[in-house]
Design an enzyme around this catalytic site. Structure first.
Site, PDB file in Angstrom:
ATOM      1  N   THR A   1     -12.248   0.965   5.400  1.00  0.00           N
ATOM      2  CA  THR A   1     -12.835   2.070   6.206  1.00  0.00           C
ATOM      3  C   THR A   1     -14.223   2.536   6.014  1.00  0.00           C
ATOM      4  O   THR A   1     -14.696   3.135   6.727  1.00  0.00           O
ATOM      5  CB  THR A   1     -12.045   3.461   5.759  1.00  0.00           C
ATOM      6  OG1 THR A   1     -12.224   3.696   4.413  1.00  0.00           O
ATOM      7  CG2 THR A   1     -10.552   3.394   6.178  1.00  0.00           C
TER       8      THR A   1
ATOM      9  N   GLY B   1      -6.705  10.338   6.690  1.00  0.00           N
ATOM     10  CA  GLY B   1      -6.761  11.275   7.746  1.00  0.00           C
ATOM     11  C   GLY B   1      -5.463  11.588   8.502  1.00  0.00           C
ATOM     12  O   GLY B   1      -4.803  10.971   8.597  1.00  0.00           O
ATOM     13  N   HIS B   2      -5.586  12.823   8.751  1.00  0.00           N
ATOM     14  CA  HIS B   2      -4.154  13.193   9.313  1.00  0.00           C
ATOM     15  C   HIS B   2      -4.568  14.515  10.499  1.00  0.00           C
ATOM     16  O   HIS B   2      -5.349  15.127  10.161  1.00  0.00           O
ATOM     17  CB  HIS B   2      -2.974  13.574   8.503  1.00  0.00           C
ATOM     18  CG  HIS B   2      -3.319  14.379   7.370  1.00  0.00           C
ATOM     19  ND1 HIS B   2      -3.334  13.715   6.245  1.00  0.00           N
ATOM     20  CD2 HIS B   2      -3.580  15.631   7.415  1.00  0.00           C
ATOM     21  CE1 HIS B   2      -3.622  14.687   5.475  1.00  0.00           C
ATOM     22  NE2 HIS B   2      -3.558  15.964   5.991  1.00  0.00           N
TER      23      HIS B   2
ATOM     24  N   LYS C   1       2.566  11.586   7.235  1.00  0.00           N
ATOM     25  CA  LYS C   1       2.692  12.517   6.055  1.00  0.00           C
ATOM     26  C   LYS C   1       2.190  13.895   6.089  1.00  0.00           C
ATOM     27  O   LYS C   1       2.612  15.004   5.736  1.00  0.00           O
ATOM     28  CB  LYS C   1       1.998  11.802   4.833  1.00  0.00           C
ATOM     29  CG  LYS C   1       2.514  10.577   4.263  1.00  0.00           C
ATOM     30  CD  LYS C   1       1.937  10.061   3.154  1.00  0.00           C
ATOM     31  CE  LYS C   1       0.337   9.332   3.525  1.00  0.00           C
ATOM     32  NZ  LYS C   1       0.388   8.288   4.429  1.00  0.00           N
TER      33      LYS C   1
ATOM     34  N   ASP D   1      -0.564   6.012   7.602  1.00  0.00           N
ATOM     35  CA  ASP D   1      -0.482   6.674   8.955  1.00  0.00           C
ATOM     36  C   ASP D   1       0.797   6.999   9.488  1.00  0.00           C
ATOM     37  O   ASP D   1       1.406   6.972  10.496  1.00  0.00           O
ATOM     38  CB  ASP D   1      -0.927   5.927   9.939  1.00  0.00           C
ATOM     39  CG  ASP D   1      -2.546   5.549   9.371  1.00  0.00           C
ATOM     40  OD1 ASP D   1      -3.390   6.339   9.020  1.00  0.00           O
ATOM     41  OD2 ASP D   1      -2.746   4.073   9.584  1.00  0.00           O
ATOM     42  N   GLU D   2       1.806   7.161   8.327  1.00  0.00           N
ATOM     43  CA  GLU D   2       3.138   7.575   8.712  1.00  0.00           C
ATOM     44  C   GLU D   2       3.537   8.977   9.279  1.00  0.00           C
ATOM     45  O   GLU D   2       4.605   9.262   9.515  1.00  0.00           O
ATOM     46  CB  GLU D   2       4.049   7.505   7.445  1.00  0.00           C
ATOM     47  CG  GLU D   2       4.193   5.865   7.075  1.00  0.00           C
ATOM     48  CD  GLU D   2       3.058   5.778   5.780  1.00  0.00           C
ATOM     49  OE1 GLU D   2       2.465   6.677   5.854  1.00  0.00           O
ATOM     50  OE2 GLU D   2       3.297   4.630   5.271  1.00  0.00           O
TER      51      GLU D   2
ATOM     52  N   LEU E   1      10.469   9.146  16.093  1.00  0.00           N
ATOM     53  CA  LEU E   1      11.464   8.319  16.671  1.00  0.00           C
ATOM     54  C   LEU E   1      11.261   8.460  18.095  1.00  0.00           C
ATOM     55  O   LEU E   1      11.979   7.518  18.768  1.00  0.00           O
ATOM     56  CB  LEU E   1      12.716   9.198  16.081  1.00  0.00           C
ATOM     57  CG  LEU E   1      14.037   8.390  16.422  1.00  0.00           C
ATOM     58  CD1 LEU E   1      14.221   6.973  15.870  1.00  0.00           C
ATOM     59  CD2 LEU E   1      15.214   9.395  15.902  1.00  0.00           C
TER      60      LEU E   1
ATOM     61  N   ARG F   1      -9.734   3.038  14.922  1.00  0.00           N
ATOM     62  CA  ARG F   1      -9.427   1.496  15.301  1.00  0.00           C
ATOM     63  C   ARG F   1      -7.921   1.547  15.773  1.00  0.00           C
ATOM     64  O   ARG F   1      -7.188   2.439  15.321  1.00  0.00           O
ATOM     65  CB  ARG F   1      -9.464   0.669  13.901  1.00  0.00           C
ATOM     66  CG  ARG F   1     -10.706   0.354  13.337  1.00  0.00           C
ATOM     67  CD  ARG F   1     -10.809  -0.407  12.074  1.00  0.00           C
ATOM     68  NE  ARG F   1     -10.220   0.504  10.816  1.00  0.00           N
ATOM     69  CZ  ARG F   1      -9.894  -0.166   9.619  1.00  0.00           C
ATOM     70  NH1 ARG F   1     -10.194  -1.394   9.627  1.00  0.00           N
ATOM     71  NH2 ARG F   1      -9.804   0.777   8.710  1.00  0.00           N
TER      72      ARG F   1
HETATM   73  P1  IMP Z   1     -10.573   1.437   2.080  1.00  0.00           P
HETATM   74  O1  IMP Z   1      -9.297   2.029   1.445  1.00  0.00           O
HETATM   75  O2  IMP Z   1     -11.179   2.148   2.851  1.00  0.00           O
HETATM   76  O3  IMP Z   1     -10.931   0.774   0.754  1.00  0.00           O
HETATM   77  O4  IMP Z   1      -9.738   0.216   2.978  1.00  0.00           O
HETATM   78  C1  IMP Z   1      -8.788  -0.650   2.015  1.00  0.00           C
HETATM   79  C2  IMP Z   1      -7.441  -0.912   3.283  1.00  0.00           C
HETATM   80  O5  IMP Z   1      -6.670   0.211   3.092  1.00  0.00           O
HETATM   81  C3  IMP Z   1      -7.832  -1.166   4.852  1.00  0.00           C
HETATM   82  O6  IMP Z   1      -7.012  -2.208   5.321  1.00  0.00           O
HETATM   83  C4  IMP Z   1      -7.942   0.218   5.430  1.00  0.00           C
HETATM   84  O7  IMP Z   1      -7.766   0.173   6.712  1.00  0.00           O
HETATM   85  C5  IMP Z   1      -6.526   0.694   4.461  1.00  0.00           C
HETATM   86  N1  IMP Z   1      -6.446   2.265   4.339  1.00  0.00           N
HETATM   87  C6  IMP Z   1      -7.355   2.990   3.839  1.00  0.00           C
HETATM   88  N2  IMP Z   1      -6.863   4.334   4.338  1.00  0.00           N
HETATM   89  C7  IMP Z   1      -5.892   4.081   4.952  1.00  0.00           C
HETATM   90  C8  IMP Z   1      -5.149   5.340   5.642  1.00  0.00           C
HETATM   91  O8  IMP Z   1      -5.348   6.482   5.490  1.00  0.00           O
HETATM   92  N3  IMP Z   1      -4.231   4.712   6.572  1.00  0.00           N
HETATM   93  C9  IMP Z   1      -4.090   3.586   6.831  1.00  0.00           C
HETATM   94  N4  IMP Z   1      -4.758   2.634   6.018  1.00  0.00           N
HETATM   95  C10 IMP Z   1      -5.755   2.975   5.401  1.00  0.00           C
END
Ligand code: IMP
Length: 457
Positions: free
Chosen positions: A128, A40-41, A16, A13-14, A355, A326
């Protein structure tokens, strides 16, 4: 620099998407190389918001080829929704290419992801719940269904039959366990433990699944391609290719904060595997980091703030997930972790986003080392999870800035404290900062030094 990789330098979520969007303008092909619709962005263009989960945001630029690489896991239903949504808004998606070798997230993967999290209870990872882990597990088990399988009903049905059986068994076992738990906990526990029995879910009927997926195949067929070859052709002709990573370095399956990670490799090295190119096709690696830090889901986060400043960062930065909604955990910028990410990806440049969110916070703090419970000092990111889980960060304090910086468009317009903050980061991690985000809109950026030329002369 025909081959440029863009990776997240923190926990995701930086921002990108916006950086890729800006660089896509100067490139010919944009390739997503891992992850799925867990990412997601949001791209804001002329005040209009676009949300992406799977399709590279380069699709908003006409004439660019956008690729979903073989390293991606894709849920065809979600992908088609995204395609339809873009078409409805008049965006041309004819240049979207999908690797025939990418793996599909099937309905049982989504059910297994949720069931697995429920089983873990308090120890859950906070995934997710999009089926990412179970899909990559099937890929490694050689039980995966690939995009190309959608084009042959017989193969599709046979593969699904083989893949389905162990899933139904696993889901049945999880249901029995849940029922037992519910019984032990008495009335009212049903909600808490997740309700119904997913192995009986009608979506898992083999006939229904086959029909549904054959139909997806018909719709996706015009986009299915040999995307590795497409990248080679572009690179060999001197055209520029941007390789777009999802999630981020500290969520990397091998190098992140395991097991609190995603199930793929979001680091730059994985761009070669996930797109089908060689390491020497990569000329530059740009990392993207926020001016502070956030994390969603469970797992260690040494600089997390559970105080008023943390809340302020959530609100000012609108730190809510694009995919799951979330609230993100927020904290100070962690330079120990960032320096680790810089080296791991062998970044050639850094981009600092958001920033503007820091304006009005004084002083600013950045973590420069950790101290373990026993008092040992760590200047580098500790490989041992127990140390990371209990480490206390030690901070350097830097003066904050009051001025709003949304309208700054060049380095000289930034307040001196903001510039000092950026210089401190660049010096600490050892790579130059090339681009700084000062607001959500596409043009709210400050380029530092020369803007990059991606296209070959
Ligand atoms: P998964 O990728 O759904 O299996 O989730 C594994 C971990 O990666 C969890 O802590 C999610 O919140 C985190 N995560 C997955 N995709 C993202 C993203 O795009 N941004 C931030 N965290 C993510």
């Amino acid at each position: 620099m025909p081959g440029l990789v863009i990776v997240g330098a923190q926990w995701g979520d930086e921002g990108k998407g916006k950086i890729v969007d800006l660089l896509a303008d100067r490139s010919d092909v944009i390739v997503r190389f891992q992850g799925g619709n867990n990412a997601g962005h949001t791209i804001v263009r002329d005040g209009e918001k676009f949300k992406f989960h799977l399709i590279p945001s380069g699709i908003l630029h006409s004439g660019k080829v956008c690729v979903i690489g073989n390293g991606v896991v894709l849920d065809p239903r979600i992908l088609l929704e995204e395609i339809d949504g873009l078409k409805r808004r008049g965006v041309d998606v004819s240049n979207l290419r999908i690797s025939a070798n990418a793996h599909l997230i099937m309905p049982y993967h989504v059910l297994l992801d949720t069931a697995g999290e429920l089983k873990l209870g308090k120890l859950s990872l906070g995934t997710t719940r999009r089926g990412i882990g179970p899909c990559y597990a099937d890929k490694a088990l050689r039980l995966g269904i690939r995009v190309q399988d959608l084009l042959d009903e017989k193969i599709l049905r046979a593969k699904m039959r083989t893949a389905l059986e162990p899933k139904q068994q696993a889901l049945r076992e999880l249901s029995v366990r849940r029922r037992k738990l519910r019984k032990e906990a008495g009335e009212g526990a049903e909600k808490e433990t997740g309700g119904g029995d997913s192995f009986e879910d009608p979506r898992l009927d083999l006939h229904t699944m086959t029909e549904e997926h054959v139909n997806y195949g018909h719709r996706l067929e015009p986009h299915i391609a040999d995307t590795a070859r497409l990248c080679w052709d572009a690179l060999d002709a001197g055209r520029s290719v941007v390789f777009e990573g999802a999630q981020a370095t500290l969520l990397d399956l091998d190098h992140g904060t395991y097991p609190f990670v995603t199930s793929s490799n979001p680091i730059a090295g994985a761009a070669t595997v996930g797109a089908g190119v060689g390491p020497t096709d990569i000329d530059e690696v740009w990392g993207v980091a926020k001016a502070y830090a956030t994390r969603v889901g469970a797992g260690p986060f040494p600089t997390e703030l559970e105080d008023e400043v943390g809340k302020e960062l959530v609100e000012r930065g609108q730190e809510y997930g694009t995919t799951t909604g979330r609230e993100r955990r927020c904290g100070w910028l962690d330079l120990v972790a960032l320096r680790y990410a810089v080296r791991l990806n062998r970044m050639t440049a850094l981009t600092i986003t958001k920033l503007d969110v820091l304006s009005g916070i004084d002083p600013l703090r950045v973590a420069v080392r950790y101290r373990s419970k026993e008092g040992a000092i760590f200047d580098t990111f500790p490989y041992h999870q127990s140390i990371l889980h209990s480490a206390t960060p030690e901070y350097e304090e830097l003066p904050g800035f009051d001025a709003e910086i949304e309208n700054c468009r060049n380095e000289a317009e930034l307040p001196p404290q903001a510039r000092a903050y950026l210089n401190y980061i660049a010096d600490f991690v050892g790579v130059p900062i090339r681009l700084v985000g000062v607001g959500p809109d596409r043009d709210q950026v400050v380029w530092i030094g020369e803007q990059p030329t991606l296209r070959a002369a």
